[in-house]
Design a protein around this motif. Structure first.
Motif, PDB file in Angstrom:
ATOM      1  N   ALA A  51     -17.164  53.622  90.033  1.00 46.01           N
ATOM      2  CA  ALA A  51     -17.344  55.059  89.795  1.00 46.01           C
ATOM      3  C   ALA A  51     -16.656  55.881  90.884  1.00 46.01           C
ATOM      4  CB  ALA A  51     -18.821  55.401  89.720  1.00 46.01           C
ATOM      5  N   GLU A  52     -16.761  55.450  92.130  1.00 49.34           N
ATOM      6  CA  GLU A  52     -16.088  56.156  93.222  1.00 49.34           C
ATOM      7  C   GLU A  52     -14.573  56.016  93.113  1.00 49.34           C
ATOM      8  OE1 GLU A  52     -17.296  55.140  97.140  1.00 49.34           O
ATOM      9  OE2 GLU A  52     -19.366  55.734  96.806  1.00 49.34           O
ATOM     10  N   MET A  53     -14.112  54.825  92.805  1.00 42.16           N
ATOM     11  CA  MET A  53     -12.684  54.549  92.757  1.00 42.16           C
ATOM     12  C   MET A  53     -12.001  55.320  91.631  1.00 42.16           C
ATOM     13  SD  MET A  53     -10.913  50.797  92.719  1.00 42.16           S
ATOM     14  CE  MET A  53     -11.762  50.283  91.255  1.00 42.16           C
ATOM     15  N   THR A  54     -12.671  55.476  90.508  1.00 45.01           N
ATOM     16  CA  THR A  54     -12.052  56.109  89.350  1.00 45.01           C
ATOM     17  C   THR A  54     -12.509  57.546  89.122  1.00 45.01           C
ATOM     18  OG1 THR A  54     -13.767  55.295  87.868  1.00 45.01           O
ATOM     19  CG2 THR A  54     -11.814  53.901  88.176  1.00 45.01           C
ATOM     20  N   GLY A  55     -13.607  57.936  89.735  1.00 38.65           N
ATOM     21  CA  GLY A  55     -14.146  59.272  89.515  1.00 38.65           C
ATOM     22  C   GLY A  55     -14.845  59.399  88.169  1.00 38.65           C
ATOM     23  N   ALA A  56     -15.158  58.301  87.532  1.00 42.21           N
ATOM     24  CA  ALA A  56     -15.759  58.293  86.205  1.00 42.21           C
ATOM     25  C   ALA A  56     -17.278  58.257  86.305  1.00 42.21           C
ATOM     26  CB  ALA A  56     -15.241  57.109  85.404  1.00 42.21           C
ATOM     27  N   VAL A  57     -17.855  59.291  86.874  1.00 47.06           N
ATOM     28  CA  VAL A  57     -19.314  59.317  87.039  1.00 47.06           C
ATOM     29  C   VAL A  57     -20.037  59.579  85.721  1.00 47.06           C
ATOM     30  CG1 VAL A  57     -19.266  59.917  89.476  1.00 47.06           C
ATOM     31  CG2 VAL A  57     -19.228  61.728  87.762  1.00 47.06           C
ATOM     32  N   SER A  58     -19.326  60.010  84.694  1.00 52.22           N
ATOM     33  CA  SER A  58     -19.969  60.241  83.393  1.00 52.22           C
ATOM     34  C   SER A  58     -20.226  58.929  82.652  1.00 52.22           C
ATOM     35  CB  SER A  58     -19.092  61.149  82.531  1.00 52.22           C
ATOM     36  OG  SER A  58     -17.846  60.529  82.293  1.00 52.22           O
ATOM     37  N   LEU A  59     -19.737  57.824  83.190  1.00 54.19           N
ATOM     38  CA  LEU A  59     -19.894  56.522  82.532  1.00 54.19           C
ATOM     39  C   LEU A  59     -21.049  55.700  83.104  1.00 54.19           C
ATOM     40  CD1 LEU A  59     -16.146  55.469  82.235  1.00 54.19           C
ATOM     41  CD2 LEU A  59     -17.633  56.336  80.427  1.00 54.19           C
ATOM     42  N   TRP A  60     -22.022  56.336  83.741  1.00 53.77           N
ATOM     43  CA  TRP A  60     -23.100  55.575  84.380  1.00 53.77           C
ATOM     44  C   TRP A  60     -23.843  54.687  83.409  1.00 53.77           C
ATOM     45  CZ3 TRP A  60     -23.286  54.278  89.115  1.00 53.77           C
ATOM     46  CH2 TRP A  60     -22.801  55.126  90.107  1.00 53.77           C
ATOM     47  N   LEU A  61     -24.162  55.196  82.228  1.00 53.21           N
ATOM     48  CA  LEU A  61     -24.927  54.394  81.268  1.00 53.21           C
ATOM     49  C   LEU A  61     -24.119  53.194  80.758  1.00 53.21           C
ATOM     50  CD1 LEU A  61     -27.572  53.974  79.814  1.00 53.21           C
ATOM     51  CD2 LEU A  61     -26.743  55.468  78.006  1.00 53.21           C
ATOM     52  N   PRO A  62     -22.875  53.382  80.310  1.00 54.81           N
ATOM     53  CA  PRO A  62     -22.100  52.196  79.915  1.00 54.81           C
ATOM     54  C   PRO A  62     -21.874  51.223  81.073  1.00 54.81           C
ATOM     55  CG  PRO A  62     -21.043  54.179  79.099  1.00 54.81           C
ATOM     56  CD  PRO A  62     -22.161  54.608  79.996  1.00 54.81           C
ATOM     57  N   LEU A  63     -21.702  51.731  82.286  1.00 52.74           N
ATOM     58  CA  LEU A  63     -21.547  50.859  83.443  1.00 52.74           C
ATOM     59  C   LEU A  63     -22.817  50.049  83.678  1.00 52.74           C
ATOM     60  CD1 LEU A  63     -19.703  53.201  85.964  1.00 52.74           C
ATOM     61  CD2 LEU A  63     -18.793  51.121  84.930  1.00 52.74           C
ATOM     62  N   LEU A  64     -23.955  50.696  83.567  1.00 57.13           N
ATOM     63  CA  LEU A  64     -25.241  50.019  83.755  1.00 57.13           C
ATOM     64  C   LEU A  64     -25.424  48.903  82.732  1.00 57.13           C
ATOM     65  CD1 LEU A  64     -27.991  50.011  85.249  1.00 57.13           C
ATOM     66  CD2 LEU A  64     -28.801  51.565  83.486  1.00 57.13           C
ATOM     67  N   VAL A  65     -25.139  49.181  81.480  1.00 59.30           N
ATOM     68  CA  VAL A  65     -25.303  48.186  80.414  1.00 59.30           C
ATOM     69  C   VAL A  65     -24.338  47.019  80.617  1.00 59.30           C
ATOM     70  CG1 VAL A  65     -25.042  47.794  77.930  1.00 59.30           C
ATOM     71  CG2 VAL A  65     -26.202  49.843  78.756  1.00 59.30           C
ATOM     72  N   ALA A  66     -23.072  47.328  80.903  1.00 60.90           N
ATOM     73  CA  ALA A  66     -22.069  46.270  81.067  1.00 60.90           C
ATOM     74  C   ALA A  66     -22.358  45.408  82.290  1.00 60.90           C
ATOM     75  CB  ALA A  66     -20.683  46.887  81.172  1.00 60.90           C
ATOM     76  N   CYS A  67     -22.773  46.026  83.390  1.00 63.46           N
ATOM     77  CA  CYS A  67     -23.065  45.262  84.601  1.00 63.46           C
ATOM     78  C   CYS A  67     -24.304  44.391  84.415  1.00 63.46           C
ATOM     79  CB  CYS A  67     -23.222  46.190  85.797  1.00 63.46           C
ATOM     80  SG  CYS A  67     -21.653  46.920  86.307  1.00 63.46           S
ATOM     81  N   PHE A  68     -25.302  44.903  83.722  1.00 61.18           N
ATOM     82  CA  PHE A  68     -26.481  44.094  83.429  1.00 61.18           C
ATOM     83  C   PHE A  68     -26.108  42.911  82.540  1.00 61.18           C
ATOM     84  CE2 PHE A  68     -30.121  43.137  80.639  1.00 61.18           C
ATOM     85  CZ  PHE A  68     -31.015  42.694  81.593  1.00 61.18           C
ATOM     86  N   ALA A  69     -25.305  43.162  81.523  1.00 67.53           N
ATOM     87  CA  ALA A  69     -24.875  42.088  80.624  1.00 67.53           C
ATOM     88  C   ALA A  69     -24.042  41.049  81.367  1.00 67.53           C
ATOM     89  CB  ALA A  69     -24.082  42.665  79.456  1.00 67.53           C
ATOM     90  N   ALA A  70     -23.187  41.492  82.282  1.00 60.96           N
ATOM     91  CA  ALA A  70     -22.365  40.554  83.053  1.00 60.96           C
ATOM     92  C   ALA A  70     -23.228  39.690  83.965  1.00 60.96           C
ATOM     93  CB  ALA A  70     -21.334  41.322  83.866  1.00 60.96           C
ATOM     94  N   THR A  71     -24.223  40.282  84.567  1.00 60.43           N
ATOM     95  CA  THR A  71     -25.124  39.531  85.441  1.00 60.43           C
ATOM     96  C   THR A  71     -25.914  38.492  84.644  1.00 60.43           C
ATOM     97  OG1 THR A  71     -25.330  41.406  86.941  1.00 60.43           O
ATOM     98  CG2 THR A  71     -27.036  39.730  87.081  1.00 60.43           C
ATOM     99  N   VAL A  72     -26.458  38.897  83.521  1.00 60.97           N
ATOM    100  CA  VAL A  72     -27.240  37.979  82.682  1.00 60.97           C
ATOM    101  C   VAL A  72     -26.352  36.853  82.161  1.00 60.97           C
ATOM    102  CG1 VAL A  72     -28.494  37.801  80.495  1.00 60.97           C
ATOM    103  CG2 VAL A  72     -28.985  39.682  82.069  1.00 60.97           C
TER     104      VAL A  72
END
Length: 94
Positions: A51-72
């Motif tokens: 989010a910091e690197m790209t400035g895409a702070v509006s993507l928090w929810l998709p980032l949260l879902v994708a990161c959770f899925a990647a961890t699982v």
């Protein structure tokens, strides 16, 4: 690598996405965070870094879902986090 996979996911999903859906750049950003999270196993760090690197702070929810899925997914595949693997290798060096 994650950006490429995210862009590929967008290309495959584009025919079924609604007209106002995010473009390939958003998918690339989410893909970057997911790959980082799957390799390092640090979901919050991955989200914040991308989010910091790209400035895409509006993507928090998709980032949260994708990161959770990647961890699982990485946990179910029983893959070792990269830093644990590197630490183990350093301990085995003569």
């Amino acid at each position: 690598m994650g950006a490429l996979w995210g862009t590929l996911a967008h290309a495959l999903a584009a025919p079924v996405l609604p007209a106002h859906a995010p473009g390939p750049a958003a998918f690339a950003v989410v893909g970057m965070a997911a790959l980082f999270t799957g390799v390092v196993r640090a979901p919050v760090t991955g989200m914040v870094l991308v989010a910091e690197m790209t400035g895409a702070v509006s993507l928090w929810l998709p980032l949260l879902v994708a990161c959770f899925a990647a961890t699982v997914t990485a946990d179910h595949l029983e893959s070792e986090p990269i830093y644990d693997s590197l630490r183990r290798r350093m301990g085995q060096r003569p």
